[in-house]
Design an enzyme around this catalytic site. Structure first.
Site, PDB file in Angstrom:
ATOM      1  N   ASP A 165     -59.524  14.727 -21.826  1.00 48.34           N
ATOM      2  CA  ASP A 165     -60.820  14.097 -21.840  1.00 48.34           C
ATOM      3  C   ASP A 165     -60.476  12.692 -22.180  1.00 48.34           C
ATOM      4  OD1 ASP A 165     -63.454  13.344 -21.070  1.00 48.34           O
ATOM      5  OD2 ASP A 165     -64.210  13.888 -23.222  1.00 48.34           O
ATOM      6  N   ASP A 178     -65.787  23.159 -18.780  1.00 44.46           N
ATOM      7  CA  ASP A 178     -65.125  23.200 -20.237  1.00 44.46           C
ATOM      8  C   ASP A 178     -66.440  23.193 -21.085  1.00 44.46           C
ATOM      9  OD1 ASP A 178     -65.743  20.277 -19.835  1.00 44.46           O
ATOM     10  OD2 ASP A 178     -65.303  20.471 -21.977  1.00 44.46           O
ATOM     11  N   CYS A 202     -65.519  45.320 -23.669  1.00 48.16           N
ATOM     12  CA  CYS A 202     -64.415  44.098 -23.575  1.00 48.16           C
ATOM     13  C   CYS A 202     -63.013  44.734 -23.874  1.00 48.16           C
ATOM     14  CB  CYS A 202     -65.075  43.319 -24.593  1.00 48.16           C
ATOM     15  SG  CYS A 202     -63.802  41.852 -24.802  1.00 48.16           S
ATOM     16  N   CYS A 250     -60.591  42.504 -24.975  1.00 49.95           N
ATOM     17  CA  CYS A 250     -59.834  41.564 -25.570  1.00 49.95           C
ATOM     18  C   CYS A 250     -59.005  41.990 -26.924  1.00 49.95           C
ATOM     19  CB  CYS A 250     -60.934  40.359 -26.220  1.00 49.95           C
ATOM     20  SG  CYS A 250     -61.874  40.668 -27.716  1.00 49.95           S
ATOM     21  N   CYS A 300     -61.744  43.301 -29.634  1.00 46.31           N
ATOM     22  CA  CYS A 300     -62.484  44.367 -29.454  1.00 46.31           C
ATOM     23  C   CYS A 300     -61.716  45.688 -29.223  1.00 46.31           C
ATOM     24  CB  CYS A 300     -63.372  44.157 -27.987  1.00 46.31           C
ATOM     25  SG  CYS A 300     -64.771  43.062 -28.130  1.00 46.31           S
ATOM     26  N   HIS A 352     -62.515  36.511 -28.967  1.00 47.24           N
ATOM     27  CA  HIS A 352     -63.205  37.323 -28.188  1.00 47.24           C
ATOM     28  C   HIS A 352     -64.231  36.290 -27.184  1.00 47.24           C
ATOM     29  CE1 HIS A 352     -66.108  40.059 -26.739  1.00 47.24           C
ATOM     30  NE2 HIS A 352     -67.218  39.210 -26.946  1.00 47.24           N
TER      31      HIS A 352
END
Length: 376
Positions: A89, A271, A309, A311, A314, A340
């Site tokens: 950015d 984003d 989930c 991830c 998890c 997560h």
RNA sequence: GGGGGGAUUCCCGAGUGGCCAAAGGGGGCAGACUGUAAAUCUGUUGUCUAUGACUUCGAUGGUCCGAAUCCAUCUCCCCCCA
């Protein structure tokens, strides 16, 4: 460049190549402002979290450690050990977020550094030079992000100035490439649409910047004070004037629901700091709704954050454990929660892409929207 | 045995006659967060039939129109000297 694979309504499924790999869209970029995801997440972690693109910040890296330091160390990719695409950015958002610390002129923006008060000047040329030193995959044009609600006359004036700045950005990037003063000679440039909540200014602005045939186009200046309805309205107004064969990026947005709805309006890239910032504050996203892991009800909850989930968090830890880590102010609490949430956002995008691929985006949108924004 | 200092709302701690249900911090409970000045910020934290009432500042009794604040006695804690 950008290849449109499939559409469903206005929703687009696409991909585009960069020197740092291909990006499948719709995509969510994971915000790593200072070349790190806050909460103790490193670039190698991002691979596991299904991240496609990392987003870093020109203003922040210019101040610390300094873009020349990063250039001398071989560029941002090497510096943070991330091989995938990086979008930087431009510093335009800091014109908004650091508004008490800056003064705008035609030439550019004078900032008083938020770290030590030192005077910093950043105009289009400086922003491009810094991004050239960083060697990001995609550079963003230097713009003014205007807070909403905004005055009509000021918005018109500012949006026109942002267009003039865009021309200067493009010229400067061309020069840096021609003179080989750039870490990534294939660096792409995205222009940014502004115009606050005024349809005519937005559309006029989009038409003007579309003429430059840039590598991609962003809508900026949204989710900065206006309602979600106003935001969607502006996207609808501007979208028809965005080049079809270029990636379209809605800057800084947003909630999972914002993203689903904006994909439906033809946006390809997003984003947002929300998954990481909220996670640091114990707020996690799940397919059942939003949870605050600090809540007393999780003290003895042996389930993972989200049973659906997969991830790293998890797969290994319970709500009760992370609840405890937050209470004990262990930094692992933040790391696990940020992991997560980023996995959730990146998986959300994967599900959106799959849904468009399979032609059932509308059904996906309907089902997902039902719970995703609920507080549980 | 002698001398001194204490005891305040969940905790620490301010308050020494009315503006005190009682500062401040911690802890607790909850909320916010959208191109990251954010490990930040905000609200709330005695009870209730709630623009008022009731209970609370170690205990009991007293002085006063009025007491967390003054007096007496008691209980417990800490420090110093023997």
């Amino acid at each position: 460049m950008y290849k449109l694979i499939k559409t469903q309504g206005r929703a687009r499924r696409g991909r585009f190549k960069t020197v740092h790999g291909e990006v499948q869209t719709p995509a969510f970029m994971n915000v790593a402002t200072s070349a790190a995801i806050k909460g103790g997440i490193s670039a190698p972690d991002l691979v596991e979290l299904r991240c496609q693109v990392a987003l870093c910040n020109t203003y922040h890296l210019h101040l610390r450690p300094g873009d020349e330091v990063i250039r001398d160390l071989g560029g941002l990719h090497k510096f943070m050990s991330w091989n995938g695409p990086i979008l930087t950015d431009s510093g335009g958002f800091q014109v908004f977020s650091l508004s008490p610390l800056r003064k705008i002129s035609e030439e550019g923006v004078h900032f008083a550094s938020h770290i030590d008060g030192r005077r910093i000047f950043m105009g289009p040329e400086e922003s491009m030079q810094i991004q050239a030193n960083l060697g990001s995959t995609i550079a963003m044009a230097f713009d003014e992000c205007i807070a909403n609600p905004a005055e009509y006359d000021y918005t018109k004036q500012s949006a026109d100035r942002t267009v003039r700045w865009l021309y200067r950005c493009k010229d400067e990037l061309d020069r840096l490439k021609a003179e080989n003063l750039i870490v990534n000679k294939d660096q792409m440039l995205f222009g940014i649409n502004q115009g606050a909540t005024f349809d005519d200014i937005r559309i006029d602005n989009m038409k003007k910047i579309a003429e430059l045939n840039l590598d991609g186009y962003a809508i900026g200046g949204l989710a900065v004070g206006e309602s979600a309805e106003e935001m969607y309205h502006i996207i609808q107004q501007v979208e028809p004037f965005m080049p079809v064969n270029k990636p379209r990026y809605l800057m800084g947005v947003g909630t999972p629901l914002n993203i689903i709805n904006s994909v439906a309006l033809g946006i390809d890239m997003f984003d947002c700091v929300m998954p990481s910032r909220n996670a640091r504050h114990a707020h996690v996203f799940t397919w059942e709704g939003k949870r605050n892991l600090m809540n007393a009800k999780y003290e003895r909850d042996s389930l993972p954050i989200d049973p659906e989930c997969s991830c790293p968090t998890c797969k290994n830890f319970s709500r009760a454990y992370i609840h405890h880590l937050f209470k004990a102010q262990e930094m692992l609490a933040m790391r696990l929660s940020v992991m997560h949430n980023l996995y959730f956002y990146n998986t959300l995008m994967k599900k959106i892409r799959d849904a468009i691929d399979e032609g059932n985006f509308d059904e996906f949108r309907e089902i997902a929207s039902e719970n995703i924004d609920k507080r549980i």
